[in-house]
Design a protein around this motif. Structure first.
Motif, PDB file in Angstrom:
ATOM      1  N   TYR A  73     -11.006   9.846   1.913  1.00  0.00           N
ATOM      2  CA  TYR A  73      -9.982   9.502   1.005  1.00  0.00           C
ATOM      3  C   TYR A  73     -10.045   8.143   0.413  1.00  0.00           C
ATOM      4  N   TRP A  74      -9.997   7.899  -0.784  1.00  0.00           N
ATOM      5  CA  TRP A  74     -10.113   6.453  -1.568  1.00  0.00           C
ATOM      6  C   TRP A  74      -8.710   5.828  -1.762  1.00  0.00           C
ATOM      7  N   ILE A  75      -8.726   4.653  -1.914  1.00  0.00           N
ATOM      8  CA  ILE A  75      -7.467   3.972  -2.227  1.00  0.00           C
ATOM      9  C   ILE A  75      -8.259   2.876  -3.417  1.00  0.00           C
ATOM     10  N   GLU A  76      -7.398   3.115  -4.651  1.00  0.00           N
ATOM     11  CA  GLU A  76      -8.047   2.111  -5.565  1.00  0.00           C
ATOM     12  C   GLU A  76      -7.579   0.718  -5.556  1.00  0.00           C
ATOM     13  N   LYS A  77      -7.917  -0.105  -6.502  1.00  0.00           N
ATOM     14  CA  LYS A  77      -7.590  -1.394  -6.223  1.00  0.00           C
ATOM     15  C   LYS A  77      -7.341  -2.041  -4.851  1.00  0.00           C
ATOM     16  N   CYS A  78      -8.450  -1.771  -3.938  1.00  0.00           N
ATOM     17  CA  CYS A  78      -8.387  -2.080  -2.496  1.00  0.00           C
ATOM     18  C   CYS A  78      -9.533  -2.529  -1.898  1.00  0.00           C
ATOM     19  N   GLY A  79      -9.556  -3.393  -0.919  1.00  0.00           N
ATOM     20  CA  GLY A  79     -10.778  -3.962  -0.298  1.00  0.00           C
ATOM     21  C   GLY A  79     -10.889  -3.430   1.019  1.00  0.00           C
ATOM     22  N   HIS A  80     -11.148  -4.322   2.108  1.00  0.00           N
ATOM     23  CA  HIS A  80     -11.652  -3.960   3.447  1.00  0.00           C
ATOM     24  C   HIS A  80     -10.616  -3.591   4.282  1.00  0.00           C
ATOM     25  N   ALA A  81      -9.401  -3.765   3.818  1.00  0.00           N
ATOM     26  CA  ALA A  81      -8.448  -3.546   4.827  1.00  0.00           C
ATOM     27  C   ALA A  81      -7.247  -2.828   4.228  1.00  0.00           C
ATOM     28  N   PRO A  82      -7.335  -1.569   3.865  1.00  0.00           N
ATOM     29  CA  PRO A  82      -6.535  -0.602   3.232  1.00  0.00           C
ATOM     30  C   PRO A  82      -4.967  -0.598   3.779  1.00  0.00           C
ATOM     31  N   MET A  83      -5.108  -0.875   5.165  1.00  0.00           N
ATOM     32  CA  MET A  83      -3.621  -0.572   5.690  1.00  0.00           C
ATOM     33  C   MET A  83      -2.909  -1.915   5.589  1.00  0.00           C
ATOM     34  N   MET A  84      -3.305  -3.043   5.242  1.00  0.00           N
ATOM     35  CA  MET A  84      -2.847  -4.378   4.672  1.00  0.00           C
ATOM     36  C   MET A  84      -2.427  -4.414   3.396  1.00  0.00           C
ATOM     37  N   GLU A  85      -3.320  -4.180   2.720  1.00  0.00           N
ATOM     38  CA  GLU A  85      -3.346  -4.314   1.287  1.00  0.00           C
ATOM     39  C   GLU A  85      -2.476  -3.163   0.439  1.00  0.00           C
ATOM     40  N   HIS A  86      -2.538  -1.753   0.830  1.00  0.00           N
ATOM     41  CA  HIS A  86      -1.611  -0.741   0.473  1.00  0.00           C
ATOM     42  C   HIS A  86      -1.117   0.140   1.443  1.00  0.00           C
ATOM     43  N   PRO A  87      -0.292  -0.531   2.216  1.00  0.00           N
ATOM     44  CA  PRO A  87       0.324   0.119   3.553  1.00  0.00           C
ATOM     45  C   PRO A  87       1.041   1.539   3.269  1.00  0.00           C
ATOM     46  N   ASN A  88       1.664   1.588   2.114  1.00  0.00           N
ATOM     47  CA  ASN A  88       2.249   3.091   1.630  1.00  0.00           C
ATOM     48  C   ASN A  88       1.436   3.944   1.459  1.00  0.00           C
ATOM     49  N   ASP A  89       0.123   3.675   0.620  1.00  0.00           N
ATOM     50  CA  ASP A  89      -0.782   4.633   0.465  1.00  0.00           C
ATOM     51  C   ASP A  89      -1.677   5.138   1.500  1.00  0.00           C
ATOM     52  N   PHE A  90      -1.853   3.974   2.316  1.00  0.00           N
ATOM     53  CA  PHE A  90      -2.624   4.401   3.524  1.00  0.00           C
ATOM     54  C   PHE A  90      -1.779   5.274   4.506  1.00  0.00           C
ATOM     55  N   ASN A  91      -0.405   5.189   4.725  1.00  0.00           N
ATOM     56  CA  ASN A  91       0.350   6.025   5.503  1.00  0.00           C
ATOM     57  C   ASN A  91       0.618   7.130   5.095  1.00  0.00           C
ATOM     58  N   HIS A  92       0.711   7.399   3.802  1.00  0.00           N
ATOM     59  CA  HIS A  92       0.873   8.798   3.156  1.00  0.00           C
ATOM     60  C   HIS A  92      -0.500   9.447   3.340  1.00  0.00           C
ATOM     61  N   ILE A  93      -1.445   8.971   3.278  1.00  0.00           N
ATOM     62  CA  ILE A  93      -2.818   9.617   3.298  1.00  0.00           C
ATOM     63  C   ILE A  93      -2.863  10.154   4.596  1.00  0.00           C
ATOM     64  N   LEU A  94      -2.894   9.197   5.648  1.00  0.00           N
ATOM     65  CA  LEU A  94      -2.960   9.465   7.121  1.00  0.00           C
ATOM     66  C   LEU A  94      -1.935  10.465   7.376  1.00  0.00           C
ATOM     67  N   GLU A  95      -0.601  10.509   7.064  1.00  0.00           N
ATOM     68  CA  GLU A  95       0.382  11.446   7.537  1.00  0.00           C
ATOM     69  C   GLU A  95       0.006  12.933   7.062  1.00  0.00           C
ATOM     70  N   ALA A  96      -0.464  12.812   5.882  1.00  0.00           N
ATOM     71  CA  ALA A  96      -0.975  14.122   5.382  1.00  0.00           C
ATOM     72  C   ALA A  96      -2.025  14.818   6.129  1.00  0.00           C
ATOM     73  N   TRP A  97      -2.901  14.069   6.134  1.00  0.00           N
ATOM     74  CA  TRP A  97      -4.047  14.447   7.008  1.00  0.00           C
ATOM     75  C   TRP A  97      -3.721  15.108   8.429  1.00  0.00           C
ATOM     76  N   LEU A  98      -2.962  14.232   9.233  1.00  0.00           N
ATOM     77  CA  LEU A  98      -2.508  14.787  10.478  1.00  0.00           C
ATOM     78  C   LEU A  98      -1.856  15.875  10.382  1.00  0.00           C
ATOM     79  N   LYS A  99      -1.064  15.983   9.352  1.00  0.00           N
ATOM     80  CA  LYS A  99       0.067  17.548   9.076  1.00  0.00           C
ATOM     81  C   LYS A  99      -1.020  18.375   9.037  1.00  0.00           C
ATOM     82  N   LYS A 100      -2.074  18.346   8.139  1.00  0.00           N
ATOM     83  CA  LYS A 100      -2.797  19.282   7.742  1.00  0.00           C
ATOM     84  C   LYS A 100      -3.871  19.738   8.967  1.00  0.00           C
TER      85      LYS A 100
END
Length: 254
Positions: free
Chosen positions: A224-251
């Motif tokens: 999964y990719w996060i746009e406008k994001c560098g080396h630490a997605p969970m810091m730079e885009h925490p909401n996007d990161f959490n939603h991607i991870l939650e969806a994957w864990l559910k899947k």
């Protein structure tokens, strides 16, 4: 987050929530607070989030290796009596998670890596010996992120203090060398643990082609990719990161 730190024998860690254990592994220059977004989001959703403080600067120099950190992690998992854990690691933490999963596959239910080392190291040490130059270190810290403002003064100060501590600098370079030695390209095709790869499209430390290579080599992975994001997605885009991870864990029913 420091006030939540539990001291338990040789282990220091943050623990929140109850349920499926999710162990978060920080990077070389990363503090436990880098994962604040994750550690607040997942406990109400049925996960026990644990963030151990890795002994990055506490081991003797000869033992300052990725493998010894992976062994330390196994000791922590056994100490806590956990099984079927989800490992989530950023940068060096991702590498430790990968190597731990290779060494102890029966302990790990799922792996999540973001900006992980293990295949390609953008020379961790190529600029750091310029120790006294604060502006140089500030620029280096800002380059980790797509938005340089994420590199707050507190983050820059911490990196500056680390590289100006001679022993920490020596150990930082030792870890960088160990990470290069522990290239996992030959191991990954034999690792069947389900793996979620979340990557910043603008990561300059571990560029996007590294994420693609992880995805190609790991038999059971999703990328999964996060746009406008560098080396630490969970810091730079925490909401996007959490939603991607939650969806994957559910899947995956994790």
């Amino acid at each position: 987050m420091e006030e939540h730190l539990i001291e338990d024998g040789k282990y220091r860690y943050i623990e929140k929530g109850e349920g499926t254990p999710m162990i978060i592994l920080h990077g070389l220059m990363g503090g436990l607070s880098n994962f604040q977004g994750v550690s607040e989001y997942f406990p109400p959703k049925g996960y026990q989030v644990l963030i151990p403080e890795l002994p990055i600067y506490d081991m003797p120099l000869l033992k300052t290796t990725v493998k010894n950190f992976a062994t330390f992690l196994e000791g922590f998992i056994e100490h806590k009596g956990l099984k079927d854990v989800i490992l989530l690691g950023n940068s060096l933490g991702g590498h430790i998670g990968l190597l731990h999963t290779k060494m102890f596959p029966e302990m790990v239910k799922a792996l999540v890596i973001t900006g992980s080392s293990g295949l390609y190291e953008s020379a961790m040490g190529d600029g750091y010996p310029k120790r006294g130059d604060y502006e140089f270190i500030k620029k280096k810290a800002e380059d980790v992120f797509y938005d340089p403002k994420v590199a707050t003064k507190a983050i820059v100060d911490e990196v500056f203090a680390t590289v100006n501590d001679r022993m920490k600098l020596v150990k930082t370079l030792a870890i960088a060398k160990s990470a290069i030695r522990h290239n996992m390209s030959k191991d990954l095709p034999h690792m069947n643990t389900p793996t979620c790869i979340i990557w910043g499209e603008n990561d300059t430390v571990t560029p996007p082609n590294v994420a693609k290579e992880f995805h190609d080599l790991l038999p059971d992975s999703d990328l999964y990719w996060i746009e406008k994001c560098g080396h630490a997605p969970m810091m730079e885009h925490p909401n996007d990161f959490n939603h991607i991870l939650e969806a994957w864990l559910k899947k995956r029913n994790f």
